[in-house]
Design a protein around this motif. Sequence first.
Motif, mmCIF file in Angstrom:
data_model
loop_
_atom_site.group_PDB
_atom_site.id
_atom_site.type_symbol
_atom_site.label_atom_id
_atom_site.label_comp_id
_atom_site.label_asym_id
_atom_site.label_seq_id
_atom_site.Cartn_x
_atom_site.Cartn_y
_atom_site.Cartn_z
ATOM 1 N N THR A 1 1.077 -10.012 -0.642
ATOM 2 C CA THR A 1 1.117 -9.861 -2.104
ATOM 3 C C THR A 1 0.802 -8.456 -2.564
ATOM 4 O O THR A 1 0.776 -8.184 -3.759
ATOM 5 C CB THR A 1 0.112 -10.825 -2.768
ATOM 6 N N ASP A 2 0.575 -7.533 -1.644
ATOM 7 C CA ASP A 2 0.169 -6.177 -2.015
ATOM 8 C C ASP A 2 1.287 -5.467 -2.762
ATOM 9 O O ASP A 2 2.387 -5.293 -2.246
ATOM 10 C CB ASP A 2 -0.198 -5.392 -0.753
ATOM 11 N N GLU A 3 1.030 -5.044 -3.983
ATOM 12 C CA GLU A 3 2.017 -4.314 -4.772
ATOM 13 C C GLU A 3 1.534 -2.923 -5.148
ATOM 14 O O GLU A 3 2.041 -2.313 -6.071
ATOM 15 C CB GLU A 3 2.340 -5.107 -6.048
ATOM 16 N N GLY A 4 0.545 -2.418 -4.439
ATOM 17 C CA GLY A 4 0.055 -1.080 -4.738
ATOM 18 C C GLY A 4 -1.096 -1.113 -5.738
ATOM 19 O O GLY A 4 -1.372 -2.130 -6.377
ATOM 20 N N PRO A 5 -1.784 0.007 -5.909
ATOM 21 C CA PRO A 5 -2.978 0.055 -6.764
ATOM 22 C C PRO A 5 -2.724 -0.377 -8.193
ATOM 23 O O PRO A 5 -3.564 -1.003 -8.824
ATOM 24 C CB PRO A 5 -3.380 1.536 -6.685
ATOM 25 N N SER A 6 -1.550 -0.090 -8.736
ATOM 26 C CA SER A 6 -1.316 -0.410 -10.140
ATOM 27 C C SER A 6 -0.549 -1.702 -10.327
ATOM 28 O O SER A 6 -0.314 -2.129 -11.454
ATOM 29 C CB SER A 6 -0.504 0.726 -10.784
ATOM 30 N N GLY A 7 -0.148 -2.312 -9.221
ATOM 31 C CA GLY A 7 0.705 -3.487 -9.326
ATOM 32 C C GLY A 7 2.151 -3.140 -9.572
ATOM 33 O O GLY A 7 2.994 -4.026 -9.671
ATOM 34 N N ASP A 8 2.445 -1.848 -9.699
ATOM 35 C CA ASP A 8 3.808 -1.397 -9.949
ATOM 36 C C ASP A 8 4.507 -0.944 -8.676
ATOM 37 O O ASP A 8 5.428 -0.128 -8.713
ATOM 38 C CB ASP A 8 3.814 -0.262 -10.967
ATOM 39 N N PRO B 1 4.805 0.367 -4.433
ATOM 40 C CA PRO B 1 4.318 1.498 -3.620
ATOM 41 C C PRO B 1 4.522 2.861 -4.276
ATOM 42 O O PRO B 1 3.812 3.810 -3.943
ATOM 43 C CB PRO B 1 5.143 1.370 -2.329
ATOM 44 N N LEU B 2 5.465 2.977 -5.215
ATOM 45 C CA LEU B 2 5.682 4.254 -5.896
ATOM 46 C C LEU B 2 4.983 4.328 -7.242
ATOM 47 O O LEU B 2 5.021 5.369 -7.906
ATOM 48 C CB LEU B 2 7.190 4.481 -6.111
ATOM 49 N N GLY B 3 4.357 3.232 -7.664
ATOM 50 C CA GLY B 3 3.769 3.194 -8.998
ATOM 51 C C GLY B 3 4.818 3.304 -10.091
ATOM 52 O O GLY B 3 4.598 3.939 -11.128
ATOM 53 N N ALA C 1 23.262 -12.746 -0.881
ATOM 54 C CA ALA C 1 23.744 -12.300 -2.195
ATOM 55 C C ALA C 1 22.799 -11.192 -2.634
ATOM 56 O O ALA C 1 21.679 -11.455 -3.077
ATOM 57 C CB ALA C 1 23.761 -13.439 -3.203
ATOM 58 N N THR C 2 23.226 -9.961 -2.474
ATOM 59 C CA THR C 2 22.327 -8.834 -2.723
ATOM 60 C C THR C 2 23.101 -7.617 -3.183
ATOM 61 O O THR C 2 24.251 -7.412 -2.793
ATOM 62 C CB THR C 2 21.542 -8.485 -1.440
ATOM 63 N N GLY C 3 22.439 -6.822 -4.016
ATOM 64 C CA GLY C 3 23.015 -5.558 -4.457
ATOM 65 C C GLY C 3 22.565 -4.377 -3.625
ATOM 66 O O GLY C 3 22.992 -3.245 -3.875
ATOM 67 N N GLY C 4 21.669 -4.599 -2.658
ATOM 68 C CA GLY C 4 21.227 -3.505 -1.802
ATOM 69 C C GLY C 4 19.728 -3.281 -1.873
ATOM 70 O O GLY C 4 18.950 -4.194 -2.142
ATOM 71 N N SER C 5 19.311 -2.045 -1.650
ATOM 72 C CA SER C 5 17.884 -1.703 -1.611
ATOM 73 C C SER C 5 17.315 -1.563 -3.028
ATOM 74 O O SER C 5 18.017 -1.182 -3.967
ATOM 75 C CB SER C 5 17.673 -0.405 -0.832
ATOM 76 N N ARG C 6 16.034 -1.832 -3.181
ATOM 77 C CA ARG C 6 15.363 -1.852 -4.494
ATOM 78 C C ARG C 6 14.955 -0.436 -4.901
ATOM 79 O O ARG C 6 14.076 0.179 -4.286
ATOM 80 C CB ARG C 6 14.146 -2.787 -4.421
ATOM 81 N N MET C 7 15.563 0.083 -5.951
ATOM 82 C CA MET C 7 15.326 1.460 -6.357
ATOM 83 C C MET C 7 13.872 1.709 -6.744
ATOM 84 O O MET C 7 13.330 2.801 -6.527
ATOM 85 C CB MET C 7 16.239 1.813 -7.531
ATOM 86 N N GLN C 8 13.186 0.712 -7.319
ATOM 87 C CA GLN C 8 11.804 0.903 -7.774
ATOM 88 C C GLN C 8 10.834 1.144 -6.617
ATOM 89 O O GLN C 8 9.690 1.514 -6.837
ATOM 90 C CB GLN C 8 11.329 -0.306 -8.584
ATOM 91 N N GLU C 9 11.305 0.940 -5.384
ATOM 92 C CA GLU C 9 10.452 1.214 -4.225
ATOM 93 C C GLU C 9 10.988 2.386 -3.403
ATOM 94 O O GLU C 9 10.462 2.691 -2.331
ATOM 95 C CB GLU C 9 10.327 -0.035 -3.350
ATOM 96 N N GLY C 10 12.034 3.033 -3.893
ATOM 97 C CA GLY C 10 12.515 4.266 -3.280
ATOM 98 C C GLY C 10 12.821 4.140 -1.798
ATOM 99 O O GLY C 10 13.362 3.137 -1.336
#
Length: 453
Positions: free
Chosen positions: A26-33, A35-37, A111-120
Amino acid sequence: MADRLTAREAAALVTDVLEVRPPTTTDEGPSGDGPLGWAGYAESRARAAARTGERESVVWGTADIGGRRAVLVSFEFRFLGGSLGRRTGDLLEEAYARARAERLPLVSLIATGGSRMQEGMIALTQLQRVARASALTRAAGLPQLAVVRDPTTGGGWATLGAGADVVLALPGAQVGFAGSRVRPPDADPSAYTAEGQLAAGQIDAIVPADRLRPALSRWLRLLTGGTEDPAPGGTPVPPPLALDGAYGTAATGWEAVRRARAPHRPRAGAYLDAWFDERADLHGDRCGGTDPGMICGFGLRVGRVVAYAAQAGTATRPAGYRTAARLIRLADRLGIPVLTLVDTPGAANDAEAERTGAGAAIAEVFAAVASVRVPVTTLVIGEGGSGGALALAAPGNTWVTPDSYFSVIAPELAAAILKRDPSETPATADQLRLRPRDLVELGLVRGIVARAE
């Protein structure tokens, strides 16, 4: 555009019960946003979870598909476009690990559009995790099947999809490495469809949703050993018997050639249909080509699974040889014996064949047959034209039908090379000693098969 099923709806097409494994991280980084915040990422995930009822873009678990237990992965496109992020990578890695631990096939409903941009780049590197998990599963001798839904693009197509052993697609699905918003504006849209990918030899079949369960059930039976296995993979299969319509033993070499070229002689399709109780064809070389003159797949004969690569009487094209090599390598990895049927006047030798790698493709088949660990049985059912036929022949375990021949070169071409008059072609055929009985006497084949009763 194909209907966009939810992950659970897609799973329900192929199984009645999916024992879902919940996410373990469940780890989503320090801000919950993440690994890139990335500002607002947490809210986007929360909205996706509320909309779909899922905690990630994939769900996975174990399932019964047509009486075969499998690990089943299903993508939820409504969860951030089915994109792959770090937690998606965790789930996929867990699914592959479970497949290896329990010796189960892995089925992916993608069914996917690819890699998640919010995680770079962290999201992009999940493709390496998936590729490694897939490679480990492949090395363990376990089959991987993919069903590409709408859409299947980006890294999901390039790893789980195109990297599977057997790839099925729902009609009308968008399929391709480039998503709809990143393609060149003048790109042919048909190239990015399931139908276009089938024509290019990138998928094995297009299956309507209501036929998906029986199609997957059949493939799982064929790739996991059949209903029973009365003989181990190390035992060669016997060659098929000659079918009705096969001619008797030829008196001369030229008569043998003419009989092998007779238009009404039984062909590969007839032999395969008569010999197998059930079978399914692979399609395409995964390099952009197909060849209807090479029939490859897996079948059941008296409960035993056998792979087949069969020439259908035409000059075999590079795509056909690459498809055969793909089949032989897959059978070797799964421990499934191979049957090859030889019937070709020779390898295609036109300019297009040369441009698409005729020599390299034939070399692939020679290498596959030479290095395979499972037994290969070969039956020459018609023309055995030079190296284009020999590539499929099993050293030490090749048989012939009465209406076949095998030759270093076609008699007409031999006469031309030797600067003989065309009238000397029949005599040249005799000199080549290409009749079935000649091949037996020379020790080149094991024998002439009898006719089926």
